[in-house]
Design a protein around this motif. Structure first.
Motif, PDB file in Angstrom:
ATOM      1  N   GLU A  88       8.658 -26.567 -39.002  1.00 29.13           N
ATOM      2  CA  GLU A  88       7.957 -27.826 -39.215  1.00 29.13           C
ATOM      3  C   GLU A  88       8.575 -28.816 -38.236  1.00 29.13           C
ATOM      4  O   GLU A  88       9.690 -29.294 -38.447  1.00 29.13           O
ATOM      5  CB  GLU A  88       8.138 -28.293 -40.656  1.00 29.13           C
ATOM      6  CG  GLU A  88       7.428 -29.583 -40.947  1.00 29.13           C
ATOM      7  CD  GLU A  88       7.535 -29.967 -42.403  1.00 29.13           C
ATOM      8  OE1 GLU A  88       6.601 -30.614 -42.883  1.00 29.13           O
ATOM      9  OE2 GLU A  88       8.536 -29.637 -43.063  1.00 29.13           O
ATOM     10  N   LEU A  89       7.849 -29.086 -37.167  1.00 30.81           N
ATOM     11  CA  LEU A  89       8.382 -29.922 -36.089  1.00 30.81           C
ATOM     12  C   LEU A  89       8.295 -31.393 -36.480  1.00 30.81           C
ATOM     13  O   LEU A  89       7.220 -31.905 -36.749  1.00 30.81           O
ATOM     14  CB  LEU A  89       7.593 -29.669 -34.807  1.00 30.81           C
ATOM     15  CG  LEU A  89       8.169 -30.261 -33.534  1.00 30.81           C
ATOM     16  CD1 LEU A  89       7.828 -29.372 -32.353  1.00 30.81           C
ATOM     17  CD2 LEU A  89       7.658 -31.658 -33.292  1.00 30.81           C
ATOM     18  N   ASP A  90       9.446 -32.040 -36.539  1.00 30.27           N
ATOM     19  CA  ASP A  90       9.504 -33.481 -36.797  1.00 30.27           C
ATOM     20  C   ASP A  90       9.516 -34.184 -35.450  1.00 30.27           C
ATOM     21  O   ASP A  90      10.508 -34.166 -34.732  1.00 30.27           O
ATOM     22  CB  ASP A  90      10.749 -33.831 -37.609  1.00 30.27           C
ATOM     23  CG  ASP A  90      10.765 -35.282 -38.041  1.00 30.27           C
ATOM     24  OD1 ASP A  90      10.535 -36.161 -37.182  1.00 30.27           O
ATOM     25  OD2 ASP A  90      11.026 -35.545 -39.225  1.00 30.27           O
ATOM     26  N   CYS A  91       8.370 -34.786 -35.105  1.00 27.80           N
ATOM     27  CA  CYS A  91       8.214 -35.419 -33.792  1.00 27.80           C
ATOM     28  C   CYS A  91       9.209 -36.544 -33.563  1.00 27.80           C
ATOM     29  O   CYS A  91       9.771 -36.669 -32.476  1.00 27.80           O
ATOM     30  CB  CYS A  91       6.801 -35.962 -33.638  1.00 27.80           C
ATOM     31  SG  CYS A  91       5.551 -34.695 -33.554  1.00 27.80           S
TER      32      CYS A  91
ATOM     33  N   ASN B 245      13.963 -34.795 -26.541  1.00 25.89           N
ATOM     34  CA  ASN B 245      13.104 -33.648 -26.256  1.00 25.89           C
ATOM     35  C   ASN B 245      11.642 -34.003 -26.474  1.00 25.89           C
ATOM     36  O   ASN B 245      11.323 -34.950 -27.194  1.00 25.89           O
ATOM     37  CB  ASN B 245      13.507 -32.467 -27.138  1.00 25.89           C
ATOM     38  CG  ASN B 245      14.833 -31.901 -26.713  1.00 25.89           C
ATOM     39  OD1 ASN B 245      14.900 -31.093 -25.799  1.00 25.89           O
ATOM     40  ND2 ASN B 245      15.909 -32.331 -27.348  1.00 25.89           N
ATOM     41  N   ASN B 246      10.765 -33.212 -25.893  1.00 25.33           N
ATOM     42  CA  ASN B 246       9.332 -33.453 -25.965  1.00 25.33           C
ATOM     43  C   ASN B 246       8.676 -32.414 -26.871  1.00 25.33           C
ATOM     44  O   ASN B 246       8.719 -31.216 -26.566  1.00 25.33           O
ATOM     45  CB  ASN B 246       8.728 -33.387 -24.559  1.00 25.33           C
ATOM     46  CG  ASN B 246       7.283 -33.799 -24.517  1.00 25.33           C
ATOM     47  OD1 ASN B 246       6.567 -33.762 -25.513  1.00 25.33           O
ATOM     48  ND2 ASN B 246       6.833 -34.191 -23.341  1.00 25.33           N
ATOM     49  N   PRO B 247       8.035 -32.841 -27.956  1.00 24.38           N
ATOM     50  CA  PRO B 247       7.372 -31.889 -28.850  1.00 24.38           C
ATOM     51  C   PRO B 247       6.339 -31.015 -28.140  1.00 24.38           C
ATOM     52  O   PRO B 247       6.178 -29.842 -28.497  1.00 24.38           O
ATOM     53  CB  PRO B 247       6.693 -32.792 -29.882  1.00 24.38           C
ATOM     54  CG  PRO B 247       7.495 -34.040 -29.890  1.00 24.38           C
ATOM     55  CD  PRO B 247       7.955 -34.216 -28.465  1.00 24.38           C
TER      56      PRO B 247
ATOM     57  N   MET C 128       3.694 -30.104 -38.972  1.00 27.86           N
ATOM     58  CA  MET C 128       4.266 -31.153 -38.130  1.00 27.86           C
ATOM     59  C   MET C 128       4.511 -32.395 -38.970  1.00 27.86           C
ATOM     60  O   MET C 128       3.662 -32.784 -39.767  1.00 27.86           O
ATOM     61  CB  MET C 128       3.308 -31.498 -36.996  1.00 27.86           C
ATOM     62  CG  MET C 128       3.871 -32.528 -36.029  1.00 27.86           C
ATOM     63  SD  MET C 128       2.683 -32.980 -34.748  1.00 27.86           S
ATOM     64  CE  MET C 128       2.043 -34.485 -35.446  1.00 27.86           C
ATOM     65  N   HIS C 129       5.670 -32.976 -38.793  1.00 26.96           N
ATOM     66  CA  HIS C 129       5.964 -34.289 -39.362  1.00 26.96           C
ATOM     67  C   HIS C 129       5.692 -35.322 -38.291  1.00 26.96           C
ATOM     68  O   HIS C 129       6.268 -35.257 -37.206  1.00 26.96           O
ATOM     69  CB  HIS C 129       7.428 -34.391 -39.781  1.00 26.96           C
ATOM     70  CG  HIS C 129       7.658 -34.144 -41.222  1.00 26.96           C
ATOM     71  ND1 HIS C 129       8.911 -33.998 -41.748  1.00 26.96           N
ATOM     72  CD2 HIS C 129       6.813 -34.034 -42.269  1.00 26.96           C
ATOM     73  CE1 HIS C 129       8.833 -33.793 -43.046  1.00 26.96           C
ATOM     74  NE2 HIS C 129       7.566 -33.810 -43.377  1.00 26.96           N
ATOM     75  N   ALA C 130       4.824 -36.268 -38.610  1.00 29.98           N
ATOM     76  CA  ALA C 130       4.585 -37.390 -37.711  1.00 29.98           C
ATOM     77  C   ALA C 130       5.502 -38.518 -38.167  1.00 29.98           C
ATOM     78  O   ALA C 130       5.354 -39.040 -39.263  1.00 29.98           O
ATOM     79  CB  ALA C 130       3.118 -37.815 -37.770  1.00 29.98           C
ATOM     80  N   LYS C 131       6.464 -38.807 -37.362  1.00 30.21           N
ATOM     81  CA  LYS C 131       7.417 -39.885 -37.625  1.00 30.21           C
ATOM     82  C   LYS C 131       7.560 -40.659 -36.332  1.00 30.21           C
ATOM     83  O   LYS C 131       7.593 -40.068 -35.266  1.00 30.21           O
ATOM     84  CB  LYS C 131       8.769 -39.316 -38.052  1.00 30.21           C
ATOM     85  CG  LYS C 131       9.832 -40.391 -38.304  1.00 30.21           C
ATOM     86  CD  LYS C 131      11.197 -39.779 -38.551  1.00 30.21           C
ATOM     87  CE  LYS C 131      11.279 -39.377 -40.001  1.00 30.21           C
ATOM     88  NZ  LYS C 131      12.643 -38.997 -40.392  1.00 30.21           N
TER      89      LYS C 131
END
Length: 170
Positions: A67-70, A78-80, A94-97
């Protein structure tokens, strides 16, 4: 806890990966899917390698998703998009933060009190190309995450701001 995280080595990340594989196998037997959520500290450089890269390489893609936390990934420098592109199928979540402009890059645990997370669209992260790459990679769900305290509005008002910024992008 922060002192413990700061003391992590690449060997610790290998142990975490092995444990994640065990948990993933147990989850699979129960009809579930295990996913690992990142923060910024996994991206600390250990002489050309990061803990996060170790987790990706040493976990079984069938057992462990991510679960990629942006927000945390961008805060780590780093770049998602790079991760969604390089590891298709690993990121169903994906977590939009978002963080405000000027948030310093760091790979230590904890929020900079001068640069707390903010509502989506009020920070500096451009989610349009991130979501496009994520969808190509196999993204299934996006979760908005904003850490408290939320200043000047209620939690529901903050969610509405984030929703209104993200909805046109998906």
């Amino acid at each position: 806890m922060r002192d413990m995280i700061k003391a992590y080595t690449l060997d610790d990340y290998k142990k975490i990966a092995a444990k994640a594989n065990e948990i993933g196998a147990q989850a699979q037997k129960a009809g579930l899917q295990y996913a690992y959520h990142n923060h910024n500290f996994e991206f600390r450089d250990f002489g050309g390698h990061t803990g996060y890269e170790t987790l990706l390489k040493e976990t079984d893609p069938k057992l462990v998703k991510f679960e990629l936390d942006c927000g945390w990934m961008v805060t780590s420098g780093n770049n998602p998009i790079d991760y969604f592109t390089k590891y298709p199928g690993r990121y169903p979540l994906m977590h939009a933060k978002d963080f405000p402009a000027g948030t310093p890059v760091n790979t230590t645990s904890g929020v900079d009190p001068n640069h707390r997370p903010t509502e989506i669209g009020r920070g500096h992260i451009d989610f349009k190309p991130i979501i496009a790459a994520a969808e190509k990679s196999g993204l299934q769900h996006i979760f908005v995450e904003q850490d408290p305290p939320i200043e000047g509005m209620t939690s529901l008002e903050a969610v509405a701001v984030s929703y209104n910024a993200l909805r046109p992008l998906v």
